[in-house]
Design a protein around this motif. Structure first.
Motif, PDB file in Angstrom:
ATOM      1  N   PHE A  96       0.828  -1.204   0.000  1.00  0.00           N
ATOM      2  CA  PHE A  96       0.000   0.000   0.000  1.00  0.00           C
ATOM      3  C   PHE A  96       0.875   1.272   0.000  1.00  0.00           C
ATOM      4  O   PHE A  96       0.698   2.166  -0.832  1.00  0.00           O
ATOM      5  N   PHE A  97       1.840   1.317   0.908  1.00  0.00           N
ATOM      6  CA  PHE A  97       2.703   2.508   1.010  1.00  0.00           C
ATOM      7  C   PHE A  97       3.579   2.679  -0.231  1.00  0.00           C
ATOM      8  O   PHE A  97       3.816   3.806  -0.679  1.00  0.00           O
ATOM      9  N   GLU A  98       4.061   1.576  -0.752  1.00  0.00           N
ATOM     10  CA  GLU A  98       4.900   1.626  -1.947  1.00  0.00           C
ATOM     11  C   GLU A  98       4.117   2.247  -3.124  1.00  0.00           C
ATOM     12  O   GLU A  98       4.628   3.067  -3.871  1.00  0.00           O
ATOM     13  N   HIS A  99       2.857   1.875  -3.261  1.00  0.00           N
ATOM     14  CA  HIS A  99       2.020   2.475  -4.311  1.00  0.00           C
ATOM     15  C   HIS A  99       1.849   3.974  -4.070  1.00  0.00           C
ATOM     16  O   HIS A  99       2.045   4.784  -4.975  1.00  0.00           O
ATOM     17  N   LEU A 100       1.496   4.343  -2.849  1.00  0.00           N
ATOM     18  CA  LEU A 100       1.296   5.770  -2.556  1.00  0.00           C
ATOM     19  C   LEU A 100       2.570   6.577  -2.826  1.00  0.00           C
ATOM     20  O   LEU A 100       2.516   7.660  -3.410  1.00  0.00           O
ATOM     21  N   ASN A 143       0.551  15.907  -2.922  1.00  0.00           N
ATOM     22  CA  ASN A 143       1.894  15.806  -2.338  1.00  0.00           C
ATOM     23  C   ASN A 143       1.836  15.180  -0.945  1.00  0.00           C
ATOM     24  O   ASN A 143       2.719  14.405  -0.562  1.00  0.00           O
ATOM     25  N   TYR A 144       0.816  15.530  -0.207  1.00  0.00           N
ATOM     26  CA  TYR A 144       0.649  14.952   1.134  1.00  0.00           C
ATOM     27  C   TYR A 144       0.519  13.430   1.057  1.00  0.00           C
ATOM     28  O   TYR A 144       1.162  12.697   1.804  1.00  0.00           O
ATOM     29  N   GLU A 150       5.681   7.511   1.721  1.00  0.00           N
ATOM     30  CA  GLU A 150       7.091   7.405   2.112  1.00  0.00           C
ATOM     31  C   GLU A 150       7.202   7.293   3.634  1.00  0.00           C
ATOM     32  O   GLU A 150       7.985   6.485   4.162  1.00  0.00           O
ATOM     33  N   GLY A 151       6.391   8.088   4.320  1.00  0.00           N
ATOM     34  CA  GLY A 151       6.387   8.031   5.787  1.00  0.00           C
ATOM     35  C   GLY A 151       5.924   6.677   6.302  1.00  0.00           C
ATOM     36  O   GLY A 151       6.385   6.207   7.340  1.00  0.00           O
ATOM     37  N   GLN A 242       3.289  20.420   8.254  1.00  0.00           N
ATOM     38  CA  GLN A 242       3.482  19.852   9.596  1.00  0.00           C
ATOM     39  C   GLN A 242       3.830  18.371   9.558  1.00  0.00           C
ATOM     40  O   GLN A 242       4.276  17.815  10.547  1.00  0.00           O
ATOM     41  N   THR A 243       3.612  17.729   8.422  1.00  0.00           N
ATOM     42  CA  THR A 243       3.864  16.281   8.353  1.00  0.00           C
ATOM     43  C   THR A 243       5.097  15.991   7.497  1.00  0.00           C
ATOM     44  O   THR A 243       6.084  15.453   7.980  1.00  0.00           O
ATOM     45  N   ARG A 244       5.081  16.419   6.241  1.00  0.00           N
ATOM     46  CA  ARG A 244       6.205  16.103   5.357  1.00  0.00           C
ATOM     47  C   ARG A 244       7.500  16.747   5.851  1.00  0.00           C
ATOM     48  O   ARG A 244       8.567  16.157   5.758  1.00  0.00           O
ATOM     49  N   ASP A 245       7.389  17.959   6.364  1.00  0.00           N
ATOM     50  CA  ASP A 245       8.601  18.687   6.714  1.00  0.00           C
ATOM     51  C   ASP A 245       9.087  18.423   8.133  1.00  0.00           C
ATOM     52  O   ASP A 245      10.012  19.079   8.602  1.00  0.00           O
ATOM     53  N   ALA A 246       8.463  17.484   8.827  1.00  0.00           N
ATOM     54  CA  ALA A 246       8.937  17.134  10.179  1.00  0.00           C
ATOM     55  C   ALA A 246       9.567  15.747  10.127  1.00  0.00           C
ATOM     56  O   ALA A 246       9.125  14.890   9.375  1.00  0.00           O
ATOM     57  N   ASP A 247      10.614  15.564  10.926  1.00  0.00           N
ATOM     58  CA  ASP A 247      11.199  14.228  11.052  1.00  0.00           C
ATOM     59  C   ASP A 247      10.434  13.501  12.157  1.00  0.00           C
ATOM     60  O   ASP A 247      10.459  13.915  13.318  1.00  0.00           O
ATOM     61  N   PHE A 248       9.760  12.428  11.784  1.00  0.00           N
ATOM     62  CA  PHE A 248       8.912  11.733  12.757  1.00  0.00           C
ATOM     63  C   PHE A 248       9.700  10.814  13.691  1.00  0.00           C
ATOM     64  O   PHE A 248       9.152  10.356  14.681  1.00  0.00           O
ATOM     65  N   THR A 249      10.968  10.538  13.381  1.00  0.00           N
ATOM     66  CA  THR A 249      11.712   9.579  14.213  1.00  0.00           C
ATOM     67  C   THR A 249      11.719   9.990  15.692  1.00  0.00           C
ATOM     68  O   THR A 249      11.321   9.193  16.549  1.00  0.00           O
TER      69      THR A 249
END
Ligand code: PHE
Ligand code: FE
Length: 287
Positions: A96-100, A143-144, A150-151, A242-249
């Motif tokens: 699923f994520f790979e497709h997105l 883009n989100y 990727e996230g 707030q999502t793409r530009d933040a490092d979630f680690t």
């Protein structure tokens, strides 16, 4: 949203896609689409966000019958590079994520039966196309969704999928947006539901809270009934940044120390737009 599934059904490609086989839909299947489409279009007048209404127009979704994925993909890819591909049902998270991440939205090809117009557990082609695809023609939302894919791959590696899945749930599936004319719907799970598209905006039962990334990732959700809380974004740019530009680690590490919250919780730091009465009689348990 994808759930854990492991065995690839016979007849699916390595990436789990199948041909939509548009010619094999019966006239009664097309008629179910038309009924759902007309009913939902009436309901959503003054409820759907602007980007959704623009998307329906750009993609010519008002044409009769179940859309042909290839034709739809041609129109969509001209705008944002996204395509729609058919899958047999739920696919593994990684698939699923790979497709997105590659701007492919996976959609079920089957449509609900005439006696299931109001509710169904597994997403069908009406939910997947009518609910999700119009917004994929919005450049920022497009883009989100790619960044989310990727996230997702990253969250899988970090063992943080449960937290990240809540973000999808409370935005892509059940998100509300504050537009200048008032609160509007953008979540596909609401946009494709006759009952919830009224409930989410008009009912006194649910909480409506301003979107907060960490708060959302702490919050359990309902999969078998209307939501007890909706999170409201101001615009798609805010959501993307707030999502793409933040490092979630580091965020995932912090979340491990914070207690999860029940779907109806309201906490001191919440920016409450409306506090719900929670009078709706919920069935089942939450996740
Ligand atoms: N930026 C996030 C991370 O570092 C990934 C992500 C992007 C998550 C967009 C959700 C939406 O993991
Ligand atoms: Fe969905």
């Amino acid at each position: 949203m994808a759930l854990a599934v492991t065995d690839r059904p016979p007849g699916t490609a390595a990436d789990w896609t199948i041909p939509q086989n548009w010619a094999s839909y019966t006239s009664s299947e097309h008629a179910v689409w038309d009924r759902l489409y007309d009913r939902q279009t009436d309901m959503l007048r003054d409820r759907a966000c602007n980007a959704f209404r623009r998307g329906v127009e750009h993609l010519s979704l008002s044409e009769k019958g179940i859309p042909n994925f290839d034709e739809l993909s041609e129109r969509l890819s001209k705008r944002t590079g996204w395509r729609v591909v058919a899958v047999p049902g739920l696919v593994p998270d990684e698939v699923f994520f790979e497709h997105l991440a590659n701007r492919r939205f996976v959609a079920g090809r089957f449509i609900r039966k005439p006696d299931q117009l109001d509710y169904l557990q597994e997403p069908d082609v009406f939910h997947d196309l009518f609910g999700h695809v119009p917004l994929l023609s919005d450049p920022v939302f497009a883009n989100y969704m790619q960044a989310y894919g990727e996230g997702g791959l990253k969250a899988l590696r970090l063992g943080a999928l449960e937290k990240l899945a809540r973000l999808y749930w409370y935005t892509v599936e059940f998100g509300l947006i504050a537009e200048s004319s008032g609160l509007r719907l953008y979540g596909a799970g609401i946009l494709s539901s006759f009952g919830e598209s009224r409930f989410a905006l008009d009912d006194a039962s649910p909480n409506r809270l301003k979107f907060d990334l960490m708060r959302v990732m702490r919050t359990h959700y309902r999969i078998d009934d209307y939501q007890q809380t909706y999170f409201v974004i101001d615009n798609f740019d805010q959501l993307l940044h707030q999502t793409r530009d933040a490092d979630f680690t580091p965020l995932y590490r912090e979340l491990e120390k914070l207690p999860d919250l029940a779907p109806d919780a309201v906490i001191a730091s919440d920016r409450v737009m409306s506090r719900g009465s929670q009078q709706h009689a919920y069935r089942g348990k939450f996740q």
